[in-house]
Enzyme design. Structure first.
Site: not given
Length: 397
Positions: A306, A274
């Site tokens: 991402r 993350d």
């Protein structure tokens, strides 16, 4: 969809980051599985609200439909619990949640004769029906530790004992340790044996106790990395001996300071995925230094891809970063140019990363769809503004 024009200003001052979202999910579940009322100090993000409402539905019983919104934690934690409390239920959601795999559960479903059905569209629509039984189970650990945490919550509630064996190297191990720590605080114990084997006694009872929430290193990472890029933010509410995996941000930032420009800095993103977007930004501003981030393929299955999003948006701002299959290869520059429009990809961590990028740009940036920060840190831009960030809403028309 809102847009923010963000001026290139450094941040300074003091910020109290919200309570840890990872811990809060776990504390809410343990509290709801006890038989007494509790008081928890929470940051009511979209993800956490999904878990709260989901646990309320499971406690009420009946034919349960749980809206997970975009929360993978809610989905993977609550599926095993539903198979103990309500013989399953229907799990719906939006965004990329329907693309995130549930396959590690399937061998256990087959072992317990649990039926499951997946929807045909891109949005999540997953139905499961049956009862989780005590037994000896095996599960892979290289997709996400969330599947294992979900089973940890549920198996102690059964009438018999269970053994859970993890069959592959475990990713995000710190998150599993966090689950065990929170459960222990609520009176439920799981014993780890050798070779990734866990013994789980049945008939355990969750005890409701006062539980103090600590600050979120996942959110603090944005401000800590901003400091590495020239800002001066004092971050409060962080526990120094925290078990949060994203505490690794402190050591990762130090690594940039310790390496000279001749070194290739290699970062393993498997244990703390993350924070990899903001680490990628930090690496992009290490002038003349080269960085590779590897073992982060799971970033492609988050709220957006991402890896692709970070490369696209930072390169627009003037970074030199390219995609690897499982991460990034980055050549550091001294400053970003800015002066363009960037997009959050409806991903809270991309939106916050780009707002920190603005602090090291020559020209303002226009950030599209900034409201997605509500998924984890609804007051992020309030705190950003309070720290001297130059933001105001901007009409594309």
């Amino acid at each position: 969809m809102g847009n923010l024009k963000i001026q290139p200003r450094k941040l300074s001052g003091t910020v109290a980051v919200p309570p840890s979202k990872s811990i809060a999910h776990r504390a809410v579940i343990c509290s709801a599985l006890s038989n007494a009322e509790s008081f928890l100090q929470l940051n009511l993000s979209d993800d956490l609200l999904a878990t709260i409402k989901g646990m309320q539905a499971l406690r009420e019983g009946g034919d349960v439909t749980i809206d997970c919104n975009e929360s993978g934690s809610t989905l993977r934690f609550l599926i095993p619990i539903s198979l103990v409390l309500t013989n399953g239920g229907r799990f719906i959601g939006k965004g990329n949640l329907g693309k995130r795999p549930l396959t590690p559960f399937f061998p256990i479903f087959e072992q317990c004769n649990i039926n499951h059905k997946e929807g045909n569209g891109d949005s999540l629509d997953f139905q499961v029906k049956g009862t989780l039984l005590p037994g000896h189970y095996s599960i892979s650990g290289d997709v996400s530790s969330q599947f294992i945490s979900g089973l940890f919550f549920a198996l102690p509630l059964l009438n018999g004992d269970s053994i859970l064996t993890i069959t592959t190297p475990l990713e995000s191990k710190a998150y599993l340790d966090l689950t065990l720590s929170v459960m222990e605080s609520f009176g439920v114990h799981i014993e780890k044996k050798d070779n990734q084997v866990y013994e789980i006694k049945g008939k355990q009872i969750y005890q409701n106790i006062p539980y103090e929430m600590e600050g979120d290193y996942s959110q603090a990472a944005f401000f800590l990395c901003a400091n590495a890029l020239g800002s001066d933010v004092n971050v409060k509410n962080l526990k120094l001996n925290s078990e949060q995996g994203d505490k690794a941000v402190i050591e990762l930032v130090k690594r940039f300071q310790e390496h000279d420009s001749q070194d290739l800095i290699t970062i393993d993103g498997s244990q703390c995925p993350d924070i990899m977007p903001i680490i990628a930004l930090t690496a992009a501003l290490q002038n003349k230094k080269r960085t590779q981030i590897i073992h982060a393929k799971r970033l492609r299955l988050k709220e957006c891809d991402r890896i692709s999003a970070v490369c696209k948006e930072l390169n627009q701002l003037g970074a030199k970063i390219r995609e690897l299959e499982d991460g990034f290869y980055i050549e550091g520059v001294s400053q970003l140019s800015g002066g363009c429009e960037v997009w959050s990809h409806n991903d809270h961590r991309i939106a916050m990363m780009l707002s920190i990028a603005a602090t090291v740009c020559k020209e303002p940036i226009l950030l599209k769809n900034y409201e997605c920060v509500s998924k984890s840190y609804p007051k992020f831009f309030e705190d950003y503004l309070q720290l001297g960030g130059g933001v105001h809403e901007w009409s594309m028309g």
